[in-house]
Structures are given as structure tokens and as C-alpha cells.
Motif scaffolding. Structure first.
Motif, PDB file in Angstrom:
ATOM      1  N   ILE A 120       0.847  -1.198   0.000  1.00  0.00           N
ATOM      2  CA  ILE A 120       0.000   0.000   0.000  1.00  0.00           C
ATOM      3  C   ILE A 120       0.878   1.242   0.000  1.00  0.00           C
ATOM      4  CG2 ILE A 120      -1.751   1.292   1.251  1.00  0.00           C
ATOM      5  CD1 ILE A 120      -2.764  -1.304   2.400  1.00  0.00           C
ATOM      6  N   ARG A 121       0.586   2.143  -0.935  1.00  0.00           N
ATOM      7  CA  ARG A 121       1.276   3.423  -1.009  1.00  0.00           C
ATOM      8  C   ARG A 121       0.213   4.519  -1.040  1.00  0.00           C
ATOM      9  NH1 ARG A 121       4.337   6.233  -5.946  1.00  0.00           N
ATOM     10  NH2 ARG A 121       2.287   5.878  -6.779  1.00  0.00           N
ATOM     11  N   GLN A 122       0.386   5.536  -0.229  1.00  0.00           N
ATOM     12  CA  GLN A 122      -0.575   6.639  -0.190  1.00  0.00           C
ATOM     13  C   GLN A 122      -0.083   7.801  -1.039  1.00  0.00           C
ATOM     14  OE1 GLN A 122      -3.126   6.980   3.601  1.00  0.00           O
ATOM     15  NE2 GLN A 122      -1.034   7.142   4.283  1.00  0.00           N
ATOM     16  N   VAL A 123      -1.032   8.433  -1.739  1.00  0.00           N
ATOM     17  CA  VAL A 123      -0.775   9.650  -2.484  1.00  0.00           C
ATOM     18  C   VAL A 123      -1.782  10.672  -1.981  1.00  0.00           C
ATOM     19  CG1 VAL A 123      -0.789  10.738  -4.756  1.00  0.00           C
ATOM     20  CG2 VAL A 123       0.044   8.395  -4.505  1.00  0.00           C
ATOM     21  N   PHE A 124      -1.293  11.797  -1.496  1.00  0.00           N
ATOM     22  CA  PHE A 124      -2.163  12.807  -0.911  1.00  0.00           C
ATOM     23  C   PHE A 124      -2.509  13.867  -1.947  1.00  0.00           C
ATOM     24  CE2 PHE A 124       0.312  11.200   2.740  1.00  0.00           C
ATOM     25  CZ  PHE A 124      -0.745  10.691   3.474  1.00  0.00           C
ATOM     26  N   ILE A 125      -3.789  14.224  -1.988  1.00  0.00           N
ATOM     27  CA  ILE A 125      -4.217  15.307  -2.867  1.00  0.00           C
ATOM     28  C   ILE A 125      -3.911  16.633  -2.189  1.00  0.00           C
ATOM     29  CG2 ILE A 125      -5.986  13.935  -4.027  1.00  0.00           C
ATOM     30  CD1 ILE A 125      -8.058  15.251  -2.240  1.00  0.00           C
ATOM     31  N   PRO A 126      -3.766  17.712  -2.937  1.00  0.00           N
ATOM     32  CA  PRO A 126      -3.474  19.007  -2.313  1.00  0.00           C
ATOM     33  C   PRO A 126      -4.626  19.473  -1.419  1.00  0.00           C
ATOM     34  CG  PRO A 126      -3.044  19.077  -4.679  1.00  0.00           C
ATOM     35  CD  PRO A 126      -3.718  17.789  -4.399  1.00  0.00           C
ATOM     36  N   VAL A 127      -4.291  20.276  -0.436  1.00  0.00           N
ATOM     37  CA  VAL A 127      -5.299  20.824   0.462  1.00  0.00           C
ATOM     38  C   VAL A 127      -6.238  21.720  -0.334  1.00  0.00           C
ATOM     39  CG1 VAL A 127      -5.651  22.297   2.480  1.00  0.00           C
ATOM     40  CG2 VAL A 127      -3.725  20.713   2.419  1.00  0.00           C
ATOM     41  N   GLY A 128      -7.532  21.542  -0.107  1.00  0.00           N
ATOM     42  CA  GLY A 128      -8.533  22.359  -0.789  1.00  0.00           C
ATOM     43  C   GLY A 128      -8.869  21.895  -2.191  1.00  0.00           C
ATOM     44  N   ALA A 129      -8.426  20.708  -2.566  1.00  0.00           N
ATOM     45  CA  ALA A 129      -8.706  20.208  -3.915  1.00  0.00           C
ATOM     46  C   ALA A 129      -9.406  18.856  -3.835  1.00  0.00           C
ATOM     47  CB  ALA A 129      -7.420  20.102  -4.719  1.00  0.00           C
ATOM     48  N   CYS A 130     -10.472  18.781  -3.038  1.00  0.00           N
ATOM     49  CA  CYS A 130     -11.167  17.507  -2.854  1.00  0.00           C
ATOM     50  C   CYS A 130     -11.773  16.994  -4.150  1.00  0.00           C
ATOM     51  CB  CYS A 130     -12.222  17.633  -1.772  1.00  0.00           C
ATOM     52  SG  CYS A 130     -13.564  18.740  -2.192  1.00  0.00           S
TER      53      CYS A 130
END
Length: 196
Positions: A120-130
Motif C-alpha cells: 500500500i502506497r498513499q498519495v495525498f491530494i493538495p489541500v482544498g482540492a477535494c
């Protein structure tokens, strides 16, 4: 998002998010009609239960299949339970989880848990870009199927509605495609003739 359009070979892209809190609530029965035939005007009695339920959801982009988990709180332990559920549902290859940057997703215990689960690898989306998370679109469909117009008496009813809606949505699942579809060609074009 390049992960949506061309994911790495042999990997599965999962969009994950939390919905909630979903609260059990009850409404008093509607008042009837008065003796003279007029509607009784009365303030609506509304009660919320103290229990809260969070719904964790993960959407597999390539085929539209979803996994959901109901939990009484939103914390690192529940998120790790959800990641374990995702790993069990996808037994082969690398799993890329696209999610937002909540503290429970990036906590020390979650990072330690991920070291024991190298697939499992996580990729985070930018803040405020749901809107970059395709799970948000799935939540919209899920809310209509499971939560719209329903009063739940307790968290067990929320869990049951979540399970039924997930099974029904998975039965009709299709791949989720990133981007806007091309416009349909206009078959019948109106032709106007102007005479002076």
C-alpha cells in the motif's frame, strides 16, 4: 491526475475518503388535522442520538467497485482497519490509495502500519482540492442510494443501509474515467433561412 489516466503497470488505484458524521435522528409523528379542518401548526420536534457514524469508502477506479466500512469514530485505528479491508479486497499487486491529508492518514501509527504493509502506497491530494478525489463523486451517488430521505434510529441501521447500498452500487459498477466526456455530436442541426 496521471494515476487515473495511466496507472503504473500491475497496480490498483483506490480513491479513499470519509463521509460523516452520519447521525441517527428521529422525528416526532406529524400532527394531524384540527377538528375544524385546518392543519395544526406546531414546531417540529427533532432529536439526534449521541452516536455518530463515519463511513469510510474506497473506490477502485479501473472497474468502479467500492469498499465501505462504518466506524464510530474517525481516527488512525479505524483508518488502518479500512486500509486492511482495501488490502483484502485487492490481493494482487501494488495498491495506490489517493486520499486527503488528514492527521489520521499521516499519523505516526498509520506510517508504522504502512511499513508492515509495503503493497500500500498513499498519495495525498493538495489541500482544498477535494474534487481531485473520484471518491467524492461516488459519495454523491451513495448518498442518494443509502441516506436520502431516511431517518435512522441507531448506528446499526446506518451500517445496514451502507452495506445494502454498496452491494447494489457494485452490482452496476462501471470504470470511472477521469475528465469530462466528449460532447455528443449533434445529429439534427436546425437550418434557418432568412429572407429580406
Amino acid at each position: 491526475m496521471e494515476l487515473y489516466t495511466s496507472p503504473p503497470e500491475g497496480s490498483t488505484v483506490i480513491c479513499a475518503d470519509e463521509l460523516g458524521p452520519v447521525l441517527p435522528r428521529s422525528f416526532a409523528p406529524a400532527p394531524g388535522w384540527s377538528a375544524d379542518g385546518h392543519r395544526i401548526k406546531e414546531t417540529l420536534e427533532y432529536a439526534r442520538g449521541p452516536e455518530r457514524t463515519w463511513v469510510y469508502g474506497g473506490l477502485r477506479v479501473r472497474d468502479g467497485q467500492a469498499v465501505t466500512l462504518c466506524a464510530s469514530s474517525r481516527n488512525s485505528a479505524r483508518y488502518q482497519d479500512f486500509l486492511q479491508l482495501i488490502e483484502d479486497a485487492n490481493p494482487e499487486g501494488q495498491i495506490i490509495v489517493v486520499t486527503d491529508n488528514l492527521s489520521s492518514h499521516n499519523s505516526k501509527s498509520t506510517r508504522e502500519w504502512l511499513q508492515d504493509h509495503p503493497r500500500i502506497r498513499q498519495v495525498f491530494i493538495p489541500v482544498g482540492a477535494c474534487w481531485l478525489n473520484l471518491q467524492e463523486g461516488w459519495w454523491r451517488i451513495f448518498r442518494k442510494k443509502a441516506l436520502a430521505g431516511v431517518s435512522f434510529a441507531d448506528p446499526d441501521e446506518i451500517t445496514y443501509a451502507t452495506r445494502i447500498a454498496t452491494v447494489q452500487l457494485n452490482a452496476h459498477a462501471r470504470p470511472w474515467i477521469w475528465g469530462r466526456p466528449p460532447p455528443k455530436p449533434r445529429i439534427h442541426r436546425r437550418r434557418f433561412t432568412y429572407c429580406l
